[in-house]
Design an enzyme around this catalytic site. Structure first.
Site, short mmCIF file in Angstrom:
data_model
loop_
_atom_site.label_atom_id
_atom_site.label_comp_id
_atom_site.label_asym_id
_atom_site.label_seq_id
_atom_site.Cartn_x
_atom_site.Cartn_y
_atom_site.Cartn_z
N ASP A 1 -10.34 -3.40 -4.80
CA ASP A 1 -9.45 -2.47 -4.12
C ASP A 1 -9.54 -1.10 -4.77
O ASP A 1 -9.38 -0.98 -5.99
CB ASP A 1 -8.01 -3.01 -4.21
N SER B 1 0.83 -1.21 0.00
CA SER B 1 0.00 0.00 0.00
C SER B 1 0.87 1.26 0.00
O SER B 1 1.64 1.47 -0.93
CB SER B 1 -0.96 -0.04 1.20
N HIS C 1 -7.79 -5.14 -0.73
CA HIS C 1 -6.63 -4.38 -0.27
C HIS C 1 -6.24 -4.88 1.13
O HIS C 1 -7.10 -5.10 1.99
CB HIS C 1 -6.99 -2.90 -0.19
#
Length: 348
Positions: free
Chosen positions: A286, A189, A316
């Site tokens: 996501d 991320s 995610h």
């Protein structure tokens, strides 16, 4: 209390898939892709929790850490773990945790790891179990960097810390039992954003680049919202409002969001030439899916060797859901295999 939560979660997530769909809603399908049933359960779990953006950063960090302990695996044993403090020219140190699961081998590759959390939450503690697994299964030394967080420390604090840590680890590689010629960067991320930002900054400052970068469902453009923000921004754990909160915390000045270190997707193709071979993983459900896919395309267009893995049924953050979601574990294994394969086929 944690043990009780984990036991309940393990029982529910182990239910047969048809039971999950019957008890918790039918199959979620978007453009022909079906959400993994255990991932759907995770979404249901998330809906009863406070939204991160409604909390102050300290409470948000605690909530995130507590949830990780429910969804992630129990930490595996690693032969050697050492906490270090990297000195800076300012009045603070950058904490780094070094993992070496195979100290008897020596001269191992090193993966400098940057944790996710929107540059606002997360730490070396929340990513401890994940980094242990990388060290053990990918047969590398992992150096996990505890960079400064926003909003207390907005841009460029995190990028400065990570770049300093990368340079320090290169210079200290032999002391760690690793090779300075076999250093990769990786992150999930926001950590993926930091990993590729360090490559771009090293290229700009004519510092030796990492030999490999692994970007897991990365942030690559904080300047605008892609179509997947609208498609998956409400019901799939990471929401567009949470992303807006993260970005506002990290880059409150709108002009900073156009900086290529913060939005590497804005980098001209010619400036991406010479970037290291790259592994990019994206998740189907996501908000960051589109920008991860677009960055993979941009790197490939610049002649960079890219392995793009798309896990259509996952969410995610799946790397820290491996304790409850078998499909997430398979995706993590693919990440480990990519690291092993890269270093096994090269001499350093």
């Amino acid at each position: 209390m944690l043990g009780i939560k984990r036991s309940i979660a393990q029982f529910v997530f182990a239910l047969p898939e048809n039971w999950i769909h019957t008890l918790f809603g039918g199959v979620t399908v978007h453009n022909g892709e079906a959400l993994n049933p255990q991932s759907q359960l995770a979404c249901n779990f998330a809906r009863i929790l406070p939204k991160l953006e409604t909390l102050n950063p300290i409470k948000a960090r605690k909530l995130f850490a507590d949830n990780i302990r429910v969804f992630d695996e129990e930490p595996i044993s690693v032969s050697h773990i050492e906490d270090k403090l990297i000195p800076t020219t300012a009045s603070y140190f950058i904490p780094v945790r070094v993992y070496n699961a195979h100290p008897q081998k020596g001269n191992l590759p090193i993966v400098v790891y940057f944790h996710g959390g929107g540059l606002t939450i997360g730490s070396i503690e929340t990513h401890d179990a994940l980094c242990r697994r990388i060290a053990y299964y990918a047969k590398v030394i992992v150096a996990s960097v505890d960079y400064r967080l926003a909003p207390e420390n907005p841009y460029p604090a995190a990028i400065d810390d990570c770049f300093r840590a990368y340079q320090y680890i290169r210079n200290s590689a032999y002391l760690m039992g690793g090779s300075p010629n076999a250093i990769a960067v990786a992150g999930d991320s926001a950590g993926g954003l930091l990993a590729t930002a360090i490559c771009l900054r090293a290229k700009k400052e004519k510092v030796t680049l990492p030999v490999f970068q692994a970007l897991l469902y990365p942030m690559t453009d904080v300047s605008k919202e892609s179509g997947s923000y609208e498609e998956f921004g409400e019901k799939f754990i990471l929401t567009k409002n949470t992303m807006r909160w993260f970005i506002q915390n990290f880059a409150p000045n709108g002009n900073d969001r156009l900086n290529i270190f913060n939005s590497p997707l804005l980098t001209d193709t010619k400036d991406l030439k010479g970037m290291p071979p790259t592994y990019i993983a994206t998740a189907g459900f996501d908000p960051l899916r589109d920008e991860g896919e677009a960055y993979a395309t941009s790197l490939a267009s610049a002649g960079v060797k890219v392995q793009h893995r798309h896990f259509s049924g996952l969410l995610h953050g799946y790397l820290q859901m491996t304790g409850l979601i078998p499909a997430a574990k398979l995706a993590e294994n693919d990440f480990h295999s990519a690291i092993v394969s890269f270093f096994e086929t090269r001499k350093f």
